[in-house]
Design an enzyme around this catalytic site. Structure first.
Site, PDB file in Angstrom:
ATOM      1  N   SER A 127      -7.590  11.940   5.348  1.00  0.00           N
ATOM      2  CA  SER A 127      -8.539  11.027   4.712  1.00  0.00           C
ATOM      3  C   SER A 127      -8.917   9.929   5.690  1.00  0.00           C
ATOM      4  O   SER A 127      -8.131   9.562   6.560  1.00  0.00           O
ATOM      5  CB  SER A 127      -7.902  10.398   3.471  1.00  0.00           C
ATOM      6  OG  SER A 127      -8.668   9.310   2.991  1.00  0.00           O
ATOM      7  N   TYR A 140      -1.353   6.672  -1.907  1.00  0.00           N
ATOM      8  CA  TYR A 140      -2.164   7.801  -1.433  1.00  0.00           C
ATOM      9  C   TYR A 140      -2.311   7.738   0.089  1.00  0.00           C
ATOM     10  O   TYR A 140      -2.122   8.737   0.790  1.00  0.00           O
ATOM     11  CB  TYR A 140      -3.528   7.765  -2.102  1.00  0.00           C
ATOM     12  CG  TYR A 140      -4.532   8.740  -1.530  1.00  0.00           C
ATOM     13  CD1 TYR A 140      -4.504  10.081  -1.894  1.00  0.00           C
ATOM     14  CD2 TYR A 140      -5.499   8.322  -0.620  1.00  0.00           C
ATOM     15  CE1 TYR A 140      -5.422  10.980  -1.367  1.00  0.00           C
ATOM     16  CE2 TYR A 140      -6.415   9.214  -0.095  1.00  0.00           C
ATOM     17  CZ  TYR A 140      -6.372  10.544  -0.475  1.00  0.00           C
ATOM     18  OH  TYR A 140      -7.275  11.428   0.063  1.00  0.00           O
TER      19      TYR A 140
END
Length: 250
Positions: A127, A140
């Site tokens: 990400s 996350y």
């Protein structure tokens, strides 16, 4: 004809990546926890298999059914948005089980065959949250940053046996099911002290024009699978490319 196995193909980046490799003439093994054969055009070069990356037996069964592969794309992941102070550690562990330990387990499952053949490529999808800090996604981000460090180290050791490891770093993808897939997990995590701040974050995200589309990720994975330069990082999407061009923050 080369074969790619892709995790998390029920929607978003995984589905787009499977479609892209299929269109380029590859043998594609598209996996998901609940696989659906109607998501991709019928093709003799396509197989759809069940795979839960948090279940060792499921991993073993999928790898055995897949047979020899040339590229593994670890795309399966779950999202989490909320104040870290309000996030139960059980939820943090759930995120790590899929986003981090699932990736590691799949890598460990394919490396022996890659090593024996002296060829193969592992592509781990992380990400752009690893490129610059973003609020309310601390757990996350930690799960994805762990994969970044893991892959960087793994690439060094696998290079000695002729195997490659790469990172694809997607930006913000409003067209994915990141929020929908994590809705139950995120309930109650934006508590009163953070509510106004979270509203500002959501408003800002709604105004973004440079975002990541699933096809951006598919093309970055394709590029990584064909790169022999030793390059590790492949940002995907206009926003991720812009972040990658800046000095690291944090």
């Amino acid at each position: 004809m080369k074969t790619v196995l892709i995790t998390g193909c029920s929607s978003g980046y995984g589905l787009a990546t499977a479609a892209h490799f299929l269109a380029q003439g590859w043998q594609v093994i598209a996996t998901a926890r609940t696989p659906r054969s109607d998501l991709l055009p019928p093709s003799p070069q396509l197989r759809v298999l069940p795979l839960d990356v948090t279940d060792a037996a499921s991993i073993d069964a999928a790898i055995a059914a897949a047979g020899p592969i040339d590229v593994l794309v670890n795309n399966a992941g779950i999202g989490l948005f909320g104040a870290f102070e309000a996030t139960p550690m059980a939820t943090v562990r759930e995120v790590f089980e899929t986003n981090t330990f699932g990736v590691m387990a799949l890598c460990q499952a394919v490396i022996p065959a890659f090593r024996e053949r002296g060829a193969g490529c592992i592509i781990n999808v992380t990400s752009s949250a690893t490129l610059a800090p973003f609020p309310l996604v601390a757990a996350y981000t930690a799960s994805k940053t762990a994969v970044e460090g893991f892959t960087a180290s793994l690439a060094h050791e696998l290079r000695s046996v002729g195997v490659q490891a790469k990172l694809v770093e997607p930006g913000y993808g409003p067209g994915t099911r990141f929020t929908a897939n994590g809705q139950e997990r995120m309930q109650g995590l934006v508590t009163a002290p953070y509510r106004d701040f979270a509203a500002q974050i959501f408003a800002g995200m709604g105004q973004l024009t440079a975002v990541t589309q699933p096809q951006d990720v598919a093309e970055a994975v394709w590029q990584a699978a064909h790169d022999d330069s030793g390059r590790l990082h492949f940002p995907a999407g206009a926003d991720a490319l812009a972040l990658a061009a800046q000095p690291r923050q944090g």
